[in-house]
Design a protein around this motif. Structure first.
Motif, PDB file in Angstrom:
ATOM      1  N   GLU A  70      45.909  38.158  44.738  1.00  0.00           N
ATOM      2  CA  GLU A  70      44.492  38.336  45.010  1.00  0.00           C
ATOM      3  C   GLU A  70      44.228  38.145  46.504  1.00  0.00           C
ATOM      4  N   LEU A  71      43.260  38.907  47.021  1.00  0.00           N
ATOM      5  CA  LEU A  71      42.956  38.873  48.443  1.00  0.00           C
ATOM      6  C   LEU A  71      42.555  37.471  48.885  1.00  0.00           C
ATOM      7  N   TYR A  72      43.180  37.016  49.937  1.00  0.00           N
ATOM      8  CA  TYR A  72      42.871  35.756  50.619  1.00  0.00           C
ATOM      9  C   TYR A  72      43.168  34.520  49.766  1.00  0.00           C
ATOM     10  N   ALA A  73      43.887  34.680  48.671  1.00  0.00           N
ATOM     11  CA  ALA A  73      44.161  33.544  47.784  1.00  0.00           C
ATOM     12  C   ALA A  73      45.424  32.787  48.167  1.00  0.00           C
ATOM     13  N   GLY A  74      46.043  33.138  49.284  1.00  0.00           N
ATOM     14  CA  GLY A  74      47.225  32.418  49.738  1.00  0.00           C
ATOM     15  C   GLY A  74      48.448  32.750  48.905  1.00  0.00           C
ATOM     16  N   GLY A  75      49.453  31.894  49.026  1.00  0.00           N
ATOM     17  CA  GLY A  75      50.670  32.066  48.253  1.00  0.00           C
ATOM     18  C   GLY A  75      51.825  32.685  49.011  1.00  0.00           C
ATOM     19  N   ARG A  76      51.544  33.243  50.184  1.00  0.00           N
ATOM     20  CA  ARG A  76      52.629  33.825  50.962  1.00  0.00           C
ATOM     21  C   ARG A  76      53.305  32.743  51.793  1.00  0.00           C
ATOM     22  N   MET A  77      54.637  32.749  51.800  1.00  0.00           N
ATOM     23  CA  MET A  77      55.398  31.808  52.610  1.00  0.00           C
ATOM     24  C   MET A  77      55.696  32.452  53.960  1.00  0.00           C
ATOM     25  N   LEU A  78      55.292  31.782  55.023  1.00  0.00           N
ATOM     26  CA  LEU A  78      55.500  32.303  56.373  1.00  0.00           C
ATOM     27  C   LEU A  78      56.786  31.716  56.940  1.00  0.00           C
ATOM     28  N   PRO A  79      57.771  32.565  57.225  1.00  0.00           N
ATOM     29  CA  PRO A  79      59.052  32.042  57.725  1.00  0.00           C
ATOM     30  C   PRO A  79      58.965  31.636  59.189  1.00  0.00           C
ATOM     31  N   THR A  80      59.561  30.517  59.524  1.00  0.00           N
ATOM     32  CA  THR A  80      59.669  30.051  60.905  1.00  0.00           C
ATOM     33  C   THR A  80      61.093  29.557  61.124  1.00  0.00           C
ATOM     34  N   PRO A  81      61.524  29.352  62.357  1.00  0.00           N
ATOM     35  CA  PRO A  81      62.868  28.815  62.596  1.00  0.00           C
ATOM     36  C   PRO A  81      63.053  27.404  62.056  1.00  0.00           C
ATOM     37  N   PHE A  82      61.959  26.746  61.643  1.00  0.00           N
ATOM     38  CA  PHE A  82      62.017  25.363  61.207  1.00  0.00           C
ATOM     39  C   PHE A  82      61.845  25.219  59.696  1.00  0.00           C
ATOM     40  N   GLY A  83      61.697  26.349  59.013  1.00  0.00           N
ATOM     41  CA  GLY A  83      61.453  26.351  57.584  1.00  0.00           C
ATOM     42  C   GLY A  83      60.241  27.201  57.255  1.00  0.00           C
ATOM     43  N   LYS A 156      51.089  26.157  47.757  1.00  0.00           N
ATOM     44  CA  LYS A 156      52.490  25.766  47.671  1.00  0.00           C
ATOM     45  C   LYS A 156      52.800  24.656  48.674  1.00  0.00           C
ATOM     46  N   PRO A 157      53.833  23.859  48.421  1.00  0.00           N
ATOM     47  CA  PRO A 157      54.199  22.800  49.363  1.00  0.00           C
ATOM     48  C   PRO A 157      54.960  23.354  50.571  1.00  0.00           C
ATOM     49  N   LEU A 158      54.978  22.573  51.627  1.00  0.00           N
ATOM     50  CA  LEU A 158      55.751  22.941  52.813  1.00  0.00           C
ATOM     51  C   LEU A 158      57.232  23.004  52.489  1.00  0.00           C
ATOM     52  N   GLU A 159      57.930  23.885  53.177  1.00  0.00           N
ATOM     53  CA  GLU A 159      59.393  23.961  53.061  1.00  0.00           C
ATOM     54  C   GLU A 159      60.005  23.809  54.447  1.00  0.00           C
ATOM     55  N   LEU A 160      59.602  22.764  55.148  1.00  0.00           N
ATOM     56  CA  LEU A 160      60.096  22.495  56.496  1.00  0.00           C
ATOM     57  C   LEU A 160      61.164  21.418  56.470  1.00  0.00           C
ATOM     58  N   ARG A 161      62.135  21.559  57.349  1.00  0.00           N
ATOM     59  CA  ARG A 161      63.180  20.557  57.476  1.00  0.00           C
ATOM     60  C   ARG A 161      62.654  19.336  58.233  1.00  0.00           C
ATOM     61  N   PHE A 162      63.294  18.202  57.996  1.00  0.00           N
ATOM     62  CA  PHE A 162      62.995  17.009  58.775  1.00  0.00           C
ATOM     63  C   PHE A 162      63.517  17.214  60.202  1.00  0.00           C
ATOM     64  N   PRO A 163      62.794  16.841  61.238  1.00  0.00           N
ATOM     65  CA  PRO A 163      61.553  16.079  61.259  1.00  0.00           C
ATOM     66  C   PRO A 163      60.307  16.961  61.333  1.00  0.00           C
ATOM     67  N   TYR A 164      60.495  18.293  61.188  1.00  0.00           N
ATOM     68  CA  TYR A 164      59.361  19.204  61.367  1.00  0.00           C
ATOM     69  C   TYR A 164      58.342  19.081  60.240  1.00  0.00           C
ATOM     70  N   ASN A 165      58.743  18.476  59.117  1.00  0.00           N
ATOM     71  CA  ASN A 165      57.809  18.293  58.012  1.00  0.00           C
ATOM     72  C   ASN A 165      56.894  17.092  58.230  1.00  0.00           C
ATOM     73  N   LYS A 166      57.062  16.376  59.326  1.00  0.00           N
ATOM     74  CA  LYS A 166      56.200  15.252  59.666  1.00  0.00           C
ATOM     75  C   LYS A 166      55.113  15.734  60.635  1.00  0.00           C
ATOM     76  N   ARG A 167      53.890  15.779  60.143  1.00  0.00           N
ATOM     77  CA  ARG A 167      52.803  16.309  60.971  1.00  0.00           C
ATOM     78  C   ARG A 167      52.571  15.479  62.226  1.00  0.00           C
ATOM     79  N   SER A 168      52.950  14.228  62.202  1.00  0.00           N
ATOM     80  CA  SER A 168      52.754  13.387  63.383  1.00  0.00           C
ATOM     81  C   SER A 168      53.490  13.949  64.590  1.00  0.00           C
ATOM     82  N   ALA A 169      54.584  14.692  64.334  1.00  0.00           N
ATOM     83  CA  ALA A 169      55.343  15.277  65.450  1.00  0.00           C
ATOM     84  C   ALA A 169      54.537  16.360  66.164  1.00  0.00           C
TER      85      ALA A 169
END
Length: 428
Positions: A70-83, A156-169
């Protein structure tokens, strides 16, 4: 060397302390109630219509809509070098979307990169560009998003590797790479130029792809639109200067407008990620906005002449082999002289996609095919078939090297090992 390494310790500590201070002073918590004046604006049909146009210009749907979803309902995973980072639901659902957000919450996300509960947002959400969007335009965009059908879809939950999954960084990252502030018109420039600068720098966020990123995913704020490899997509977004040594050198105002409007111009066609941008966003922009973007891009400065890099091998054998492959597979459409057929087959001579610095784009088009976007101005574009099953890595390297060095092209050669790498890169 040990003493030099020790010198970094106080510098790092200073950055961390400053980042923590910045985070505390810029923290934004959820707003309890909507401002009555803004609440009235959010229901205004004219404001909602304006917001729809701006949201399309910002290409919000491309990230916030999953394939087949559905439009604008999210769900797409955006790939980055960090997850992978999930794009959230931005429909007005109270539990999983923006239903309980106020405009102030939305503004701080768009302008400051701060979430509703004070958390720093990952820059996969392009707030580094969206910060330039004006408050009035942000109100209109929020009004449109609040008018959408409610879709309940758990994010969906984040799929980032440590330490990139820590928002404090992110606090330190923001100190180094994020400059907050609305676009301020340059009074020495025309209204059209300023409108184009506002769109390119802000809402249309061109620099998010057309710039080099460092190992931390940051960009040099002083150098924009110089071109760069798009992380995790294996495409190269070219330099956007039309002046000497720029990626669009020789492009006219009409060429730029045409490619943004229809996906095809006399100098080339939009393929890869740019084809998606044209299909979902820029083809719908008003002509005066496209002209304004062209005015701004044409004002970008000339670039420094590239420094000649000594060839690591003799490419003549590749060129000779590539010439034979081109004559057999390509010349019927693109011509022996690489000039193509106007409005049908794009030229390969002096084509930004062909001669970009890495050779990635030409390799990917040969392997995967070239598919310009379907647009109102070009509803049945001619496409190029994929040759991944017909040509070996050696043949692809040969024909790409040939077209990058034939006619007036003087780009570097592509080696067989490069083709093998790009052949096995996921399409999306």
């Amino acid at each position: 060397m040990k003493r030099l390494r020790l010198l970094w310790i106080p510098i790092v500590l200073l950055v961390v302390v400053f980042a923590v201070h910045w985070s505390r002073t810029h923290r934004q918590l959820a707003t309890a109630a909507e401002d009555p004046v803004i609440a009235s604006m959010l229901k205004d049909p004219a404001v909602i219509a304006k917001g729809r146009y701006l949201t399309v210009a910002g290409d919000c749907m491309s990230c916030h809509t999953a394939q087949g979803g559905e439009l604008y309902a999210g769900g797409r995973m955006l790939p980055t070098p960090f997850g992978n980072i999930p794009a959230p639901n931005i429909t007005p659902d109270a539990e999983t979307g923006l239903g309980n957000w106020t405009f102030n919450d939305f503004w701080h996300a768009l302008h400051n990169g701060i979430g509703r509960n004070g958390e720093p947002l990952y820059p996969a959400f392009s707030y580094t560009s969206f910060t330039k969007v004006t408050r009035d335009d942000a109100i209109a965009m929020f009004a449109y998003l609040r008018s959408l059908p409610v879709v309940r879809r758990t994010n969906k939950p984040l799929e980032l590797r440590f330490p990139y999954n820590k928002r404090s960084a992110l606090t330190a990252w923001r100190v180094m790479y994020f400059k907050m502030g609305e676009y301020r018109p340059d009074t020495s420039r025309s209204a059209s130029w300023n409108r184009g600068a506002y769109l390119v720098q802000g809402l249309v966020h061109c620099n998010e792809c057309h710039a080099v990123r460092d190992a931390w995913g940051g960009q040099d704020a002083k150098v924009t639109l110089l071109g760069g490899r798009i992380p995790e997509q294996d495409w190269y977004a070219p330099d956007l200067s039309a002046q000497a040594h720029g990626g669009l050198q020789g492009w006219s105002r009409q060429d730029i407008v045409d490619v943004l409007k229809t996906g095809q111009a006399s100098k080339g066609a939009a393929v890869g990620p740019m084809a998606d941008v044209v299909a979902g966003s820029t083809q719908y922009l008003h002509d005066d906005d496209l002209q304004a973007m062209a005015d701004y891009l044409l004002s970008l400065p000339a670039r420094a002449a590239p420094v000649p890099v000594p060839a690591s091998f003799d490419s003549q054998a590749l060129v000779d082999r590539g010439s034979a492959v081109y004559a057999e597979r390509c010349a019927n459409c693109h011509g022996k002289d690489g000039a193509g057929v106007s409005g049908v087959y794009p030229p390969l001579d002096d084509n930004a996609t062909v001669v970009e610095p890495t050779g990635i784009n030409a390799v990917r088009v040969v392997l995967l095919g070239g598919f310009p976007p379907v647009t109102a101005g070009n509803p049945r574009p001619y496409s190029m078939p994929p040759y991944a099953q017909q040509l070996s890595d050696a043949d692809v390297a040969a024909v790409v090297t040939y077209i990058r060095q034939a006619w007036s092209n003087h780009a570097s050669a592509v080696q067989e090992r490069d083709v093998a790498t790009h052949r096995h890169t996921p399409i999306d």
